[in-house]
Design a protein around this motif. Structure first.
Motif, PDB file in Angstrom:
ATOM      1  N   TYR A  45       0.982  -1.389  -0.006  1.00 41.29           N
ATOM      2  CA  TYR A  45       0.093   0.134  -0.036  1.00 41.29           C
ATOM      3  C   TYR A  45       1.627   1.284   0.281  1.00 41.29           C
ATOM      4  N   HIS A  49       1.114   4.409  -3.345  1.00 38.73           N
ATOM      5  CA  HIS A  49       0.186   5.532  -3.190  1.00 38.73           C
ATOM      6  C   HIS A  49       1.450   7.134  -2.610  1.00 38.73           C
ATOM      7  N   TYR A  51       0.171   9.287  -1.305  1.00 38.56           N
ATOM      8  CA  TYR A  51       1.196   9.947  -0.319  1.00 38.56           C
ATOM      9  C   TYR A  51       2.356  10.142   0.794  1.00 38.56           C
TER      10      TYR A  51
END
Length: 83
Positions: A45, A49, A51
């Motif tokens: 993840y 991502h 972020y």
């Protein structure tokens, strides 16, 4: 449901755990260092991502991480506590 990704080796994670306990916030705690399955899930993840781009650039793992079902995520306790 809020997921709280932590590591038992992380010096910042106890404060996050104390915060949710103190405020009665129900979370699913996922210790990424408790199993290879948990670590692989988190790293997959995190590494995909955007972020986490600046977090990785700083050489940080990215825990504690609060993740809400709607996809919002908060890397710091300060971000999460502003909800």
């Amino acid at each position: 449901m809020i997921k709280l990704f932590i590591s038992s080796l992380c010096p910042d994670c106890p404060a996050a755990l104390d915060y949710v306990k103190k405020h009665g916030i129900k979370v699913q705690i996922i210790d990424i260092t408790s199993s290879m399955k948990a670590l692989k899930f988190y790293l997959k993840y995190r590494d995909r991502h955007p972020y986490f781009k600046s977090i990785k650039r700083e050489g940080k793992v990215g825990v504690p991480l609060f993740m809400i079902d709607n996809g919002r995520r908060f890397y710091t306790l300060e971000e999460f506590s502003r909800l």
